[in-house]
Design a protein around this motif. Sequence first.
Motif, mmCIF file in Angstrom:
data_model
loop_
_atom_site.group_PDB
_atom_site.id
_atom_site.type_symbol
_atom_site.label_atom_id
_atom_site.label_comp_id
_atom_site.label_asym_id
_atom_site.label_seq_id
_atom_site.Cartn_x
_atom_site.Cartn_y
_atom_site.Cartn_z
ATOM 1 N N SER A 143 3.925 118.277 84.416
ATOM 2 C CA SER A 143 3.668 119.279 83.368
ATOM 3 C C SER A 143 4.920 119.542 82.549
ATOM 4 O O SER A 143 5.298 120.701 82.308
ATOM 5 C CB SER A 143 3.172 120.579 84.014
ATOM 6 N N LEU A 144 5.544 118.481 82.115
ATOM 7 C CA LEU A 144 6.807 118.614 81.386
ATOM 8 C C LEU A 144 6.622 119.343 80.066
ATOM 9 O O LEU A 144 5.573 119.212 79.405
ATOM 10 C CB LEU A 144 7.429 117.242 81.165
ATOM 11 N N LYS A 145 7.647 120.101 79.707
ATOM 12 C CA LYS A 145 7.648 120.880 78.472
ATOM 13 C C LYS A 145 8.834 120.445 77.614
ATOM 14 O O LYS A 145 9.840 119.943 78.144
ATOM 15 C CB LYS A 145 7.782 122.366 78.810
ATOM 16 N N PRO A 146 8.756 120.655 76.306
ATOM 17 C CA PRO A 146 9.892 120.300 75.454
ATOM 18 C C PRO A 146 11.201 120.952 75.906
ATOM 19 O O PRO A 146 12.270 120.345 75.767
ATOM 20 C CB PRO A 146 9.454 120.810 74.079
ATOM 21 N N GLU A 147 11.116 122.139 76.467
ATOM 22 C CA GLU A 147 12.340 122.821 76.924
ATOM 23 C C GLU A 147 12.949 122.173 78.170
ATOM 24 O O GLU A 147 14.044 122.565 78.600
ATOM 25 C CB GLU A 147 12.082 124.309 77.175
ATOM 26 N N ASP A 148 12.273 121.208 78.750
ATOM 27 C CA ASP A 148 12.847 120.443 79.863
ATOM 28 C C ASP A 148 13.746 119.311 79.375
ATOM 29 O O ASP A 148 14.392 118.631 80.182
ATOM 30 C CB ASP A 148 11.747 119.857 80.751
ATOM 31 N N THR A 149 13.766 119.108 78.063
ATOM 32 C CA THR A 149 14.607 118.052 77.497
ATOM 33 C C THR A 149 16.071 118.309 77.813
ATOM 34 O O THR A 149 16.605 119.387 77.521
ATOM 35 C CB THR A 149 14.402 117.979 75.978
ATOM 36 N N ALA A 150 16.692 117.329 78.440
ATOM 37 C CA ALA A 150 18.088 117.469 78.852
ATOM 38 C C ALA A 150 18.537 116.175 79.515
ATOM 39 O O ALA A 150 17.711 115.298 79.815
ATOM 40 C CB ALA A 150 18.257 118.627 79.836
ATOM 41 N N THR A 151 19.827 116.086 79.735
ATOM 42 C CA THR A 151 20.349 115.045 80.609
ATOM 43 C C THR A 151 20.370 115.619 82.024
ATOM 44 O O THR A 151 20.896 116.715 82.237
ATOM 45 C CB THR A 151 21.759 114.605 80.185
ATOM 46 N N TYR A 152 19.803 114.887 82.941
ATOM 47 C CA TYR A 152 19.691 115.332 84.329
ATOM 48 C C TYR A 152 20.731 114.618 85.188
ATOM 49 O O TYR A 152 20.850 113.388 85.126
ATOM 50 C CB TYR A 152 18.286 115.071 84.860
ATOM 51 N N TYR A 153 21.448 115.411 85.954
ATOM 52 C CA TYR A 153 22.536 114.892 86.784
ATOM 53 C C TYR A 153 22.257 115.137 88.257
ATOM 54 O O TYR A 153 21.744 116.202 88.651
ATOM 55 C CB TYR A 153 23.848 115.593 86.435
ATOM 56 N N CYS A 154 22.644 114.171 89.057
ATOM 57 C CA CYS A 154 22.546 114.286 90.508
ATOM 58 C C CYS A 154 23.925 114.668 91.050
ATOM 59 O O CYS A 154 24.948 114.144 90.587
ATOM 60 C CB CYS A 154 22.100 112.942 91.081
ATOM 61 N N ASN A 155 23.931 115.562 91.996
ATOM 62 C CA ASN A 155 25.179 116.044 92.596
ATOM 63 C C ASN A 155 25.045 116.062 94.114
ATOM 64 O O ASN A 155 23.978 116.388 94.647
ATOM 65 C CB ASN A 155 25.487 117.446 92.076
ATOM 66 N N ALA A 156 26.130 115.709 94.775
ATOM 67 C CA ALA A 156 26.174 115.777 96.238
ATOM 68 C C ALA A 156 27.439 116.512 96.655
ATOM 69 O O ALA A 156 28.502 116.301 96.068
ATOM 70 C CB ALA A 156 26.156 114.379 96.843
ATOM 71 N N VAL A 157 27.300 117.366 97.639
ATOM 72 C CA VAL A 157 28.432 118.134 98.148
ATOM 73 C C VAL A 157 28.538 117.919 99.657
ATOM 74 O O VAL A 157 27.551 118.002 100.376
ATOM 75 C CB VAL A 157 28.272 119.640 97.852
ATOM 76 N N ARG A 158 29.759 117.647 100.076
ATOM 77 C CA ARG A 158 30.006 117.498 101.509
ATOM 78 C C ARG A 158 31.199 118.352 101.896
ATOM 79 O O ARG A 158 32.282 118.212 101.326
ATOM 80 C CB ARG A 158 30.274 116.035 101.863
ATOM 81 N N LEU A 159 30.983 119.246 102.821
ATOM 82 C CA LEU A 159 32.061 120.085 103.314
ATOM 83 C C LEU A 159 33.002 119.248 104.174
ATOM 84 O O LEU A 159 32.571 118.307 104.838
ATOM 85 C CB LEU A 159 31.495 121.239 104.149
ATOM 86 N N GLN A 160 34.244 119.614 104.125
ATOM 87 C CA GLN A 160 35.235 118.887 104.926
ATOM 88 C C GLN A 160 35.442 119.602 106.257
ATOM 89 O O GLN A 160 35.165 120.792 106.390
ATOM 90 C CB GLN A 160 36.537 118.785 104.139
ATOM 91 N N LEU A 161 35.909 118.821 107.252
ATOM 92 C CA LEU A 161 36.113 119.391 108.574
ATOM 93 C C LEU A 161 37.134 120.510 108.537
ATOM 94 O O LEU A 161 37.003 121.516 109.250
ATOM 95 C CB LEU A 161 36.554 118.302 109.553
ATOM 96 N N ASN A 162 38.156 120.336 107.695
ATOM 97 C CA ASN A 162 39.156 121.385 107.532
ATOM 98 C C ASN A 162 38.591 122.454 106.604
ATOM 99 O O ASN A 162 38.376 122.198 105.427
ATOM 100 C CB ASN A 162 40.439 120.795 106.949
ATOM 101 N N PRO A 163 38.301 123.633 107.109
ATOM 102 C CA PRO A 163 37.698 124.675 106.262
ATOM 103 C C PRO A 163 38.597 125.115 105.120
ATOM 104 O O PRO A 163 38.123 125.763 104.178
ATOM 105 C CB PRO A 163 37.453 125.821 107.258
ATOM 106 N N LEU A 164 39.869 124.755 105.182
ATOM 107 C CA LEU A 164 40.779 125.118 104.092
ATOM 108 C C LEU A 164 40.718 124.102 102.959
ATOM 109 O O LEU A 164 41.272 124.336 101.878
ATOM 110 C CB LEU A 164 42.219 125.230 104.621
ATOM 111 N N SER A 165 40.057 122.966 103.214
ATOM 112 C CA SER A 165 39.962 121.936 102.178
ATOM 113 C C SER A 165 38.743 122.176 101.305
ATOM 114 O O SER A 165 37.718 122.681 101.770
ATOM 115 C CB SER A 165 39.855 120.554 102.818
ATOM 116 N N SER A 166 38.881 121.819 100.060
ATOM 117 C CA SER A 166 37.759 121.968 99.128
ATOM 118 C C SER A 166 36.654 120.979 99.493
ATOM 119 O O SER A 166 36.943 119.877 99.981
ATOM 120 C CB SER A 166 38.220 121.711 97.706
ATOM 121 N N PRO A 167 35.416 121.344 99.258
ATOM 122 C CA PRO A 167 34.314 120.406 99.505
ATOM 123 C C PRO A 167 34.446 119.165 98.633
ATOM 124 O O PRO A 167 34.987 119.227 97.529
ATOM 125 C CB PRO A 167 33.070 121.214 99.118
ATOM 126 N N MET A 168 33.933 118.054 99.132
ATOM 127 C CA MET A 168 33.843 116.846 98.316
ATOM 128 C C MET A 168 32.637 117.000 97.393
ATOM 129 O O MET A 168 31.553 117.377 97.845
ATOM 130 C CB MET A 168 33.686 115.613 99.205
#
Length: 123
Positions: A85-110
Amino acid sequence: QVQLVESGGGLVQGGGSLRLSCVASGGSISDMNAMTWYRQAPGKQRELVASMASSGTTSYLESVKGRFTFFRDNAKNTVYLQMNSLKPEDTATYYCNAVRLQLNPLSSPMNYWGKGTLVTVSS
């Protein structure tokens, strides 16, 4: 280094459907703490469309609830966004993102991004 490649975008009439895919390489999506689809329309800020935690719990942008479905296939190392049920307002570039936390809680996520796939919905 994890790489994400989106595909499935294109031109569709309003009311139509598309299925976006995001294939990961260099790492497993099952190792990610979250997978997310974002979109960015021309002249607008990037917004979160749908997200899936490692538990499988999903959340959606209010305007796409009931129309979009986020699912994954771990065997194919791929996540998908089924858009109905796509609408004109859905027009956009769609990006995929993945986040992985690091074992060291002081390190920023990947944080990994694909280059995006363009979805254009005509009225």
